[in-house]
Design an enzyme around this catalytic site. Structure first.
Site, PDB file in Angstrom:
ATOM      1  CB  SER A   1      -0.938   0.010   1.218  1.00 12.71           C
ATOM      2  OG  SER A   1      -0.178   0.056   2.405  1.00 12.71           O
TER       3      SER A   1
ATOM      4  CG  PHE B   1       2.620  -9.119   8.588  1.00  7.38           C
ATOM      5  CD1 PHE B   1       1.909 -10.282   8.361  1.00  7.38           C
ATOM      6  CD2 PHE B   1       3.150  -8.914   9.856  1.00  7.38           C
ATOM      7  CE1 PHE B   1       1.729 -11.235   9.363  1.00  7.38           C
ATOM      8  CE2 PHE B   1       2.982  -9.856  10.872  1.00  7.38           C
ATOM      9  CZ  PHE B   1       2.276 -11.014  10.622  1.00  7.38           C
TER      10      PHE B   1
ATOM     11  CG  LEU C   1       8.851  -2.614   6.470  1.00 17.65           C
ATOM     12  CD1 LEU C   1       9.427  -3.387   7.646  1.00 17.65           C
ATOM     13  CD2 LEU C   1       7.648  -3.349   5.919  1.00 17.65           C
TER      14      LEU C   1
ATOM     15  CE1 TYR D   1       5.211  11.991  10.411  1.00 16.88           C
ATOM     16  CE2 TYR D   1       7.528  12.533  10.217  1.00 16.88           C
ATOM     17  CZ  TYR D   1       6.472  11.727   9.905  1.00 16.88           C
ATOM     18  OH  TYR D   1       6.661  10.641   9.096  1.00 16.88           O
TER      19      TYR D   1
ATOM     20  CB  THR E   1      -0.994   6.629   4.244  1.00 14.83           C
ATOM     21  OG1 THR E   1      -0.387   7.335   5.334  1.00 14.83           O
ATOM     22  CG2 THR E   1      -0.318   7.029   2.946  1.00 14.83           C
TER      23      THR E   1
END
Length: 400
Positions: A51, A74, A139, A235, A275
């Site tokens: 994705s 995964f 990842l 962040y 996302t």
């Protein structure tokens, strides 16, 4: 079954296989329309390929460069009674569509942090491709199971030093709220670096290198986000930022290693996109809704696919073969358009003016919600959502 969206917190608990496939087709169509990437790599491994930016990287490599690709992820498969994860359907669609075009595509499904994942991937590369010319590390996981001890380490999306309070949007109720996030403890900061830092990227590259499956001149890239002062407290200046700084550390070490055989390692700093990962970060949905509207008005808006195609064609694999432009930390910067002063100034001025009443008018919040649902295969043009679909999709993914 007929599948409708069900939202809980930051995730949609249902997914639509046909909608997910339509999303993948859309990205492939964009890539093909841009034309072939001249000097693209021909054998590409994508870790985190199901994705977001990882999926787009696999699409750019395969459909933009004609590459053979191996993807690691995964994901949970669907059964006849319950849909699987969106990433499962994305990866299944990618494989099917790639093979229809005569492209090699194989996938491994399991924990990418594990030693088994690395070993099975090495075995597959040796068996089918010999070596790889590019490794994309994409990842985004909140948890890492430590391969040696089995211990589960969790990351924390928290500021450092003091409580952070800011205007935010409650995406469940569509209202503006004051969000406060408590600061991370030393332990939480350390754990976030363990989960989201550069260590596993190094472990992957070192394992692949030791096994002799990295071709001469192999490039590797890992993805990061820096953002601006509007999001820094949570962040870049927060626990997550410490992990991203560790990614820079790893890139430097890997660049020296791969440089010896003409290769390279870079962190690519990308723009904010919708996302699952970004929707879980307080303040990000509101910032994204604001910045997207301005970028669309300026004609410089990009989603995952546009960004990654630009990274391949205008940074890493330029037509004239010249080296990629990098910043003073050797990073590829694809956030250059988002960070334009006029765009950021607009967001700075708009931020304090946003209310529940004007949210949908002054920002692209409606589009944000639509894009969020699209991640799970809903609201995609041309898909019949009243049709009966089977959530059990056949694949030949290699189980880790």
């Amino acid at each position: 079954m007929i599948i409708k969206p069900r939202i809980r917190g930051f995730i949609c608990t249902t997914t639509h296989p046909v909608g997910c496939e339509a999303n993948v087709k859309e990205q492939i169509a964009y890539t093909k329309a841009q034309g072939p990437i001249k000097n693209a790599p021909k054998r590409v491994l994508v870790v985190g390929a199901s994705s977001g930016y990882g999926l787009s990287s696999r699409i750019a490599a395969a459909f933009g460069g004609g590459a053979s690709t191996i993807g690691v992820f995964f994901e949970k498969e669907g059964t006849e009674k319950k849909p699987g994860t969106a990433g499962f359907y994305n990866a299944a669609a990618f494989e099917k569509l790639a093979r229809e075009e005569g492209l090699y595509a194989k996938s491994l499904n399991g924990d990418a942090f594990s030693n088994e994942a690395k070993q099975k991937t090495i075995d597959l590369i040796k068996e089918d491709l010999g070596q790889v010319d590019m490794v994309v590390y994409s990842l985004a996981s909140p948890v890492r199971k430590m391969p040696e001890t089995g211990e589960l380490i969790r990351s924390a999306l928290k500021p450092i030093g003091e409580t952070y309070t800011s205007t935010a949007v409650d995406t469940n109720k569509d209202v503006i709220i004051e969000a406060s996030v408590e600061p991370a403890t030393e332990e939480e900061i350390k754990d976030t670096v363990t989960v989201m830092g550069g260590e596993d990227w190094e472990l992957w590259i070192n394992a692949l290198s030791d096994a002799g499956v990295l071709a001469e001149g192999c490039k590797t890239v890992a993805y990061s986000y820096i953002g601006t002062e509007l999001t820094w407290p949570i962040y870049w200046d927060g626990a997550l930022g410490k992990a991203k700084m560790d990614l820079d550390r790893a890139a430097k070490a890997l660049n020296e290693k791969l440089g010896a055989t003409g290769g390279s390692a870079n962190v690519a700093v990308l723009k904010s996109v919708v996302t699952q990962a970004s929707s879980a970060i307080p303040v990000m949905p509101l910032y994204i809704a604001m910045v997207f509207k301005k970028m669309r008005e300026e004609g410089v808006h990009e989603g995952c696919m546009e960004q990654i195609y630009r990274m391949f064609s205008q940074r890493l694999y330029k037509e004239d073969g010249s080296a990629a432009e990098v910043d003073d930390m050797n990073r590829l910067r694809l956030d250059d358009w988002e960070l334009r002063e006029d765009i950021q100034q607009h967001c700075r001025e708009l931020w304090p003016q946003i209310t529940t009443e004007n949210l949908k008018e002054l920002t692209d919040y409606v589009e944000y919600k639509e894009e969020f649902l699209k991640l799970f295969g809903f609201g995609v043009e041309g898909v019949d959502y009243e049709a009966d679909v089977n959530p059990a999709v056949e694949t030949d993914f290699i189980q880790i």
